[in-house]
Design an enzyme around this catalytic site. Structure first.
Site, PDB file in Angstrom:
ATOM      1  N   GLY A  64       2.707  -1.126   4.327  1.00 27.29           N
ATOM      2  CA  GLY A  64       2.740   0.295   3.997  1.00 27.29           C
ATOM      3  C   GLY A  64       4.171   0.778   3.867  1.00 27.29           C
ATOM      4  N   GLY A  65       4.706   1.354   4.946  1.00 25.74           N
ATOM      5  CA  GLY A  65       6.026   1.984   4.928  1.00 25.74           C
ATOM      6  C   GLY A  65       7.115   1.136   4.293  1.00 25.74           C
TER       7      GLY A  65
ATOM      8  CG  HIS B  27      -6.171   1.906   4.578  1.00 26.67           C
ATOM      9  ND1 HIS B  27      -5.794   2.840   5.507  1.00 26.67           N
ATOM     10  CD2 HIS B  27      -5.160   1.017   4.488  1.00 26.67           C
ATOM     11  CE1 HIS B  27      -4.581   2.532   5.956  1.00 26.67           C
ATOM     12  NE2 HIS B  27      -4.175   1.426   5.356  1.00 26.67           N
TER      13      HIS B  27
ATOM     14  CD  GLU C 249      -3.983  -2.568   6.865  1.00 34.43           C
ATOM     15  OE1 GLU C 249      -2.801  -2.750   6.562  1.00 34.43           O
ATOM     16  OE2 GLU C 249      -4.618  -1.554   6.536  1.00 34.43           O
TER      17      GLU C 249
ATOM     18  CD  GLU D 102      -3.318   5.546   6.429  1.00 36.75           C
ATOM     19  OE1 GLU D 102      -3.211   5.627   5.195  1.00 36.75           O
ATOM     20  OE2 GLU D 102      -2.437   5.042   7.148  1.00 36.75           O
TER      21      GLU D 102
ATOM     22  CB  SER E  56       4.419  -1.973  12.137  1.00 35.30           C
ATOM     23  OG  SER E  56       3.985  -0.646  12.392  1.00 35.30           O
TER      24      SER E  56
ATOM     25  N   GLY F 125       1.736   2.083  10.763  1.00 33.30           N
ATOM     26  CA  GLY F 125       2.704   3.173  10.698  1.00 33.30           C
ATOM     27  C   GLY F 125       3.331   3.526  12.038  1.00 33.30           C
TER      28      GLY F 125
ATOM     29  CG  ASN G  62      -1.766   1.243   1.313  1.00 33.44           C
ATOM     30  OD1 ASN G  62      -1.841   2.015   0.345  1.00 33.44           O
ATOM     31  ND2 ASN G  62      -2.412   1.446   2.448  1.00 33.44           N
ATOM     32  CD1 TRP G  63       3.957   1.192  -2.561  1.00 36.40           C
ATOM     33  CD2 TRP G  63       3.616   1.869  -4.664  1.00 36.40           C
ATOM     34  NE1 TRP G  63       4.691   0.383  -3.393  1.00 36.40           N
ATOM     35  CE2 TRP G  63       4.507   0.783  -4.687  1.00 36.40           C
ATOM     36  CE3 TRP G  63       3.248   2.464  -5.873  1.00 36.40           C
ATOM     37  CZ2 TRP G  63       5.036   0.267  -5.868  1.00 36.40           C
ATOM     38  CZ3 TRP G  63       3.770   1.960  -7.057  1.00 36.40           C
ATOM     39  CH2 TRP G  63       4.658   0.869  -7.053  1.00 36.40           C
ATOM     40  CE  LYS G  64      -0.185   3.411   4.653  1.00 31.00           C
ATOM     41  NZ  LYS G  64      -0.324   3.592   6.083  1.00 31.00           N
TER      42      LYS G  64
HETATM   43  C1  PEP Z   1      -1.217   0.178   5.919  1.00 35.36           C
HETATM   44  O1  PEP Z   1      -1.516   1.338   6.144  1.00 35.36           O
HETATM   45  O2  PEP Z   1      -1.924  -0.496   5.168  1.00 35.36           O
HETATM   46  C2  PEP Z   1      -0.041  -0.361   6.582  1.00 35.36           C
HETATM   47  C3  PEP Z   1      -0.017  -1.623   6.824  1.00 35.36           C
HETATM   48  O3  PEP Z   1       0.963   0.537   6.919  1.00 35.36           O
HETATM   49  P1  PEP Z   1       2.366   0.212   7.679  1.00 35.36           P
HETATM   50  O4  PEP Z   1       2.912  -1.055   7.100  1.00 35.36           O
HETATM   51  O5  PEP Z   1       3.226   1.407   7.376  1.00 35.36           O
HETATM   52  O6  PEP Z   1       2.037   0.077   9.116  1.00 35.36           O
END
Ligand code: PEP
Length: 260
Positions: free
Chosen positions: A243-244, A104, A176, A106, A222, A182, A18-20
């Site tokens: 994500g990150g 999601h 999630e 967010e 994470s 994050g 997920n590049w957001k």
């Molecule tokens: C996400 O937002 O889908 C996610 C899993 O982010 P991160 O891996 O950065 O926690």
């Protein structure tokens, strides 16, 4: 084929990025090229990137001929109309998108997307041959108050009300926990296991045990190269949404290539 072999085929490990609202065009395409060059035929694991809308067509062009799935990060529940700023499922299909994130945290928390929209978005995606990945998860406060099961049951039930049993194999769910997104704080394998079995139980209640046994539930929050193996060794964890750590080849490739 025995039932367990059968479900391991149907539940092929799924690693999704997920590049957001990150990367620019050059970096997104570079990363796609690197993934394409490194992935084999995609036979033993499924890999997908959920890219920003404006780069979807370019990422589709670069990833063509590879097994990389291409996802959008949101979709509207109508196929066209007066919805300024929104993107429809036919538009996504038109530029080569084959999957989409729905709900999601967010989107739910920052953009105040309502729970009752999720089922309609799933319906719209399925109707246009786009595979939905429904995101669910509890806040830290809900966890502390012992509400994890109630929250997950509510989120999954209300969203899947719009789906027939025969369609369920086209969907997956990403658990999630919001407190892990994050933050660098990751759910323990026990916490992930408990949450994933709650999700799978809801699917079993709604659609039967056979459907639940072939349904994929991913973990997100994470995920890194250091914890992916432990998470993926939990029997009910079928993949990870990242994500990150998905923004750079050096952090994402070791996750894709985790040792089973
Ligand atoms: C996400 O937002 O889908 C996610 C899993 O982010 P991160 O891996 O950065 O926690």
């Amino acid at each position: 084929m025995s039932q367990s072999e059968d479900s391991s085929v149907l539940r092929k490990p799924y690693i999704a990025a997920n590049w957001k609202m990150n990367l620019d065009r050059a970096k997104a395409l570079d990363l796609t090229k690197t993934l394409k060059a490194r992935l084999g035929d995609g036979d033993d694991r499924e890999v997908a990137v959920f890219a920003p809308f404006v780069y979807l067509a370019d990422v589709a062009a670069v990833s063509q001929g590879s097994p990389i799935g291409l996802g959008a990060q949101n979709v509207h529940w109508e196929k066209s109309g007066a919805f300024t700023g929104e993107t429809s499922a036919p538009m996504l299909r038109d530029v080569g998108v084959d999957r989409v994130l729905i709900g999601h945290s967010e989107r739910r928390q920052i953009f105040l997307e309502k729970e009752e929209w999720m089922g309609r978005k799933i319906r719209q995606a399925l109707d246009h041959d786009i595979l939905p990945m429904l995101c669910v998860g509890e806040t830290l406060d809900e966890r502390k108050k012992g509400k994890v099961a109630a929250v997950l049951r509510r989120q999954v039930r209300s969203a899947l009300d719009w789906v027939e049993a025969s369609e369920i194999h086209r969907l997956c769910i990403a658990y999630e926990p919001i407190w892990a997104i994050g933050t660098g704080e990751v759910a323990t394998p026990d916490q992930a296991s408990e949450a994933h079995s709650i999700v799978r139980d809801v699917i079993a209640d709604m659609f039967g045990d056979a459907v639940a046994g072939s349904f994929r539930v991913l973990y997100g929050g994470s995920v890194s190269k250091d914890n992916v193996r432990d998470l993926m060794s939990v029997p009910d964890v079928d993949g990870v949404l990242v994500g990150g750590a998905s923004l750079k080849a050096e952090t994402f490739l070791p996750i894709i290539e985790y040792d089973r």
